[in-house]
Design an enzyme around this catalytic site. Structure first.
Site, mmCIF file in Angstrom:
data_model
loop_
_atom_site.group_PDB
_atom_site.id
_atom_site.type_symbol
_atom_site.label_atom_id
_atom_site.label_comp_id
_atom_site.label_asym_id
_atom_site.label_seq_id
_atom_site.Cartn_x
_atom_site.Cartn_y
_atom_site.Cartn_z
ATOM 1 N N HIS A 96 0.615 -1.156 0.060
ATOM 2 C CA HIS A 96 0.195 -0.147 -0.150
ATOM 3 C C HIS A 96 0.695 1.429 -0.009
ATOM 4 O O HIS A 96 0.377 2.144 -0.816
ATOM 5 C CB HIS A 96 -0.918 0.126 1.246
ATOM 6 C CG HIS A 96 -1.706 1.280 1.295
ATOM 7 N ND1 HIS A 96 -3.043 1.557 0.817
ATOM 8 C CD2 HIS A 96 -1.396 2.301 2.177
ATOM 9 C CE1 HIS A 96 -3.359 2.722 1.106
ATOM 10 N NE2 HIS A 96 -2.364 3.482 1.988
ATOM 11 N N GLU A 97 2.123 1.266 0.887
ATOM 12 C CA GLU A 97 2.749 2.544 1.015
ATOM 13 C C GLU A 97 3.531 2.547 -0.329
ATOM 14 O O GLU A 97 3.846 3.743 -0.937
ATOM 15 C CB GLU A 97 3.661 2.227 2.026
ATOM 16 C CG GLU A 97 2.987 2.321 3.528
ATOM 17 C CD GLU A 97 2.206 3.521 3.619
ATOM 18 O OE1 GLU A 97 2.430 4.618 2.972
ATOM 19 O OE2 GLU A 97 1.257 3.369 4.356
ATOM 20 N N HIS A 100 1.631 4.592 -2.938
ATOM 21 C CA HIS A 100 1.882 5.871 -2.847
ATOM 22 C C HIS A 100 3.145 6.413 -3.709
ATOM 23 O O HIS A 100 2.972 7.550 -4.407
ATOM 24 C CB HIS A 100 1.882 6.425 -1.503
ATOM 25 C CG HIS A 100 0.745 6.169 -0.600
ATOM 26 N ND1 HIS A 100 -0.403 6.920 -1.257
ATOM 27 C CD2 HIS A 100 0.309 5.943 0.592
ATOM 28 C CE1 HIS A 100 -1.656 6.719 -0.145
ATOM 29 N NE2 HIS A 100 -1.182 5.919 0.652
ATOM 30 N N HIS A 104 2.897 8.826 -6.823
ATOM 31 C CA HIS A 104 4.004 10.013 -6.957
ATOM 32 C C HIS A 104 4.775 9.869 -8.376
ATOM 33 O O HIS A 104 4.807 11.006 -9.073
ATOM 34 C CB HIS A 104 4.935 10.093 -5.741
ATOM 35 C CG HIS A 104 5.957 11.189 -5.661
ATOM 36 N ND1 HIS A 104 6.863 11.371 -4.977
ATOM 37 C CD2 HIS A 104 5.631 12.402 -6.328
ATOM 38 C CE1 HIS A 104 7.592 12.562 -4.900
ATOM 39 N NE2 HIS A 104 6.797 13.033 -5.844
#
Length: 233
Positions: A96-97, A100, A104
């Protein structure tokens, strides 16, 4: 304004339940070993590499559920248990991280918008509470005649509300990207996929409750103006 207290109580109650469920789910899934035996760190590094992201470092941070992606320093920060464990909970959070980080890289519009709001929100948050308290004092001492500072405080607080709602699609999208990658790379079987999906669903629910809580506060602050206006008619 009694209705507000009911709204706050209900949201607080729901928030407590969601938070408890999330922690229980995370602890449960943190005990389920992955078939592929990869740690959160290894999953994160593989997902970054598979998506052509080579300038983001994977780091370990202290605490539980303290995981986050830092777009400024370009780091995926994983809590100690997520960083080192080889469990469903660890791989779901790590992926999940990295979702991100992928946002980006791809210039995901909502993430760009939120990042642009961060310095504005950091500045406004320093004055929100003071402006709101000062505004309420002036508002009531003037019997509702002077509402400028109260409206200013409400305006500053509304930025935080907008920020919390902008965060929602970003979190859901990061989870979607994580699950797609895990499935496409055959890193999870059918059961593990559903378990990872369930884990991320409850994590996202905390953001939903937080957004609703901030919205209820905004409605409460705005009710001061409405009630005073109603008294004048």
């Amino acid at each position: 304004m009694n209705y507000y207290y009911w709204i706050v109580a209900i949201i607080f109650f729901i928030s407590a339940i969601v938070s408890r469920i999330l922690r229980n789910k995370f602890r449960f899934y943190s005990e389920l070993e992955m078939n592929i035996h990869m740690s959160g760190k290894e999953i994160a590094e593989k997902m970054l590499s598979d998506n052509g992201i080579y300038d983001v470092n994977v780091l370990s941070v202290k605490g539980e559920l303290t995981d986050y992606y830092d777009p400024l320093n370009k780091t995926v920060n994983l809590s100690e248990i997520v960083y080192s464990e080889k469990t469903i909970g660890a791989i779901a959070v790590a992926a999940h991280e990295c979702g991100h980080a992928l946002q980006h890289k791809l210039g995901y519009k909502m993430l760009k918008l939120r990042n642009q709001m961060v310095p504005i929100l950091n500045f406004s948050s320093k004055f929100t509470n003071f402006t709101m308290m000062f505004g309420l004092a002036i508002f009531y001492s003037s019997e509702g005649e002077n509402s400028f500072f109260l409206k200013l405080g409400i305006g500053l607080f509304s930025l935080a509300v907008i920020f919390s709602f902008i965060t929602l699609p970003i979190e859901f999208d990061a989870s979607r990207r994580a699950l797609i990658w895990l499935k496409n790379k055959n890193l999870v079987n059918y059961q593990e996929y559903n378990q990872a999906k369930d884990s991320l669903k409850w994590a996202a629910m905390t953001y939903v409750v937080s957004a609703l809580g901030s919205l209820s506060q905004l409605i409460y602050f705005m009710s001061f103006l409405k009630n005073k206006r109603d008294e004048q008619f």
